[in-house]
Design an enzyme around this catalytic site. Structure first.
Site, mmCIF file in Angstrom:
data_model
loop_
_atom_site.group_PDB
_atom_site.id
_atom_site.type_symbol
_atom_site.label_atom_id
_atom_site.label_comp_id
_atom_site.label_asym_id
_atom_site.label_seq_id
_atom_site.Cartn_x
_atom_site.Cartn_y
_atom_site.Cartn_z
ATOM 1 N N GLY A 1 11.753 13.098 8.651
ATOM 2 C CA GLY A 1 11.056 14.167 9.351
ATOM 3 C C GLY A 1 9.949 14.775 8.514
ATOM 4 N N SER B 1 4.794 9.193 2.725
ATOM 5 C CA SER B 1 5.165 7.959 3.413
ATOM 6 C C SER B 1 6.679 7.823 3.531
ATOM 7 C CB SER B 1 4.606 6.735 2.667
ATOM 8 O OG SER B 1 3.207 6.697 2.733
ATOM 9 N N SER C 1 7.824 12.977 6.877
ATOM 10 C CA SER C 1 6.714 12.016 6.859
ATOM 11 C C SER C 1 5.405 12.662 7.276
ATOM 12 C CB SER C 1 7.002 10.857 7.804
ATOM 13 O OG SER C 1 7.905 9.961 7.243
ATOM 14 N N ASP D 1 -1.398 4.103 4.966
ATOM 15 C CA ASP D 1 -0.408 4.853 5.759
ATOM 16 C C ASP D 1 -1.056 6.142 6.227
ATOM 17 O OD1 ASP D 1 1.947 5.413 7.042
ATOM 18 O OD2 ASP D 1 2.931 6.276 5.280
ATOM 19 N N HIS E 1 2.567 5.560 9.807
ATOM 20 C CA HIS E 1 3.788 5.023 10.420
ATOM 21 C C HIS E 1 4.337 5.974 11.479
ATOM 22 C CE1 HIS E 1 5.751 7.439 7.164
ATOM 23 N NE2 HIS E 1 6.724 7.565 8.040
#
Length: 338
Positions: free
Chosen positions: A297, A314, A299, A223, A196
């Site tokens: 942040g 995720s 992720s 993801d 993402h």
């Protein structure tokens, strides 16, 4: 989820004495690496035994670093105890739980909900957030009710969110995420993060890297995101110096560490596996839930246990952080850890 220059595992009969010798590390006083090795040994040995139990296998989980085998009948319990393991007699086999979880996967278009397997309670845990629409709440609750006591519903406050925000980690000038693991493919260096994040496109930079391009980006469903590493191979280690030498699947009850550009390091425990999480961007499959604290942040940042890489972040809510399994990312892209 810090921005990380990071890179970021036949049943042999086991006597109780042999098992105890392998688990002699005191969990209360063990160093993080020693505890991680203890957990890894427990998971490997317990899985070997569980795989011999057939329909009697209710799955495994960890309790303070030691494995517990769920069993559905007396014969399986006797076999597990003879191998030196603690056991718990349960109603549902792991195969039955997987089938129940797969039935929930037929429920589509239900953002702000999730479901996954919790072997510790021998159930599929179904989470419904108060930010979901009433129609979604009713639809998911009805599907869970059809599973009887193989499922439990938890009503959660807040909202599920993928974590992408401004920060000082890898960024494309508009969005900031965290590097998960340094990897290679065909001898060439790459960086692995969340899909993402790479869905946002652009040229990424951070630390000693600039000009990184998106090679592959998969989200929703998976993801995973893969970036070039223009300046050569990065270290196969977390930015704390912890080496990452292998990828492994998570186990409920397993103590893990995480790293991210916003919240930095920290620890948590795996609470569910093979979870389908219905974010607003779409459903992410095969996630594992943890109690680790993360935020925007973070992720793409890594979850790991000692030298084992487990997954990339995720997102989540105020109680649960979800990671996509590293084993699936390496397999899907044909990657090796750096």
């Amino acid at each position: 989820m810090t921005s990380r220059k990071t890179l970021v595992a036949g049943f042999t009969a086991l006597s109780a004495a042999a098992l105890t010798a392998g688990m002699c590390v005191n969990a209360a006083s063990a160093s993080p690496l020693a505890f991680a090795k203890m957990q890894a040994q427990a998971i490997t040995q317990a899985t070997q035994v569980a795989d011999t139990l057939g329909a009697g296998n209710g799955g495994i989980y960890l309790e303070r670093g030691k494995a517990v085998l769920n069993v559905t009948d007396a014969a399986a319990q006797e076999k597990a105890k003879a191998a030196g393991f603690a056991t718990k007699l349960v109603k549902h086999s792991f195969t039955a739980l997987t089938s129940a979880k797969n039935q929930m996967d037929t429920v589509k278009n239900v953002p702000q909900t999730s479901w996954g397997i919790d072997t510790k309670t021998n159930q599929v845990v179904v989470k419904i957030y108060d930010s979901a629409s009433q129609a979604t709440k009713d639809k998911v609750a009805a599907a869970a009710a059809k599973l009887g006591d193989a499922a439990r519903v938890e009503h959660r406050s807040g909202k599920l969110a993928t974590y992408i925000a401004d920060g000082d980690s890898i960024n494309n000038g508009q969005f900031t995420c965290s590097l998960g693991f340094n990897v290679t493919k065909g001898g060439q260096p790459y960086m692995l993060t969340a899909g993402h994040c790479t869905n946002e496109g652009g040229t990424w930079s951070g630390g000693d890297v600039s000009g990184a391009q998106v090679v592959q980006s998969d989200c929703p469903g998976a993801d995973s995101g893969l970036l070039t590493r223009p300046n050569g191979t990065g270290p196969g280690a977390i930015n704390t110096g912890q080496k990452i030498t292998s990828a492994a699947s998570p186990t409920v009850g397993e103590q893990i560490e995480k790293m991210g550009q916003t919240t930095g390091g920290g620890s948590g425990q795996v609470t569910s596996v093979d979870e389908s999480v219905n974010f607003d961007v779409g459903v992410l499959n095969h996630e594992f839930g943890t109690t680790a604290h993360t935020d925007h942040g973070d992720s793409g940042g890594p979850a790991y246990d000692g030298e084992k890489g487990l997954g990339t972040l995720s997102g989540g809510d105020t109680q649960t952080s979800y990671f996509y399994p590293l084993t699936l990312e390496l397999q899907s892209y044909g990657l090796e850890l750096a």
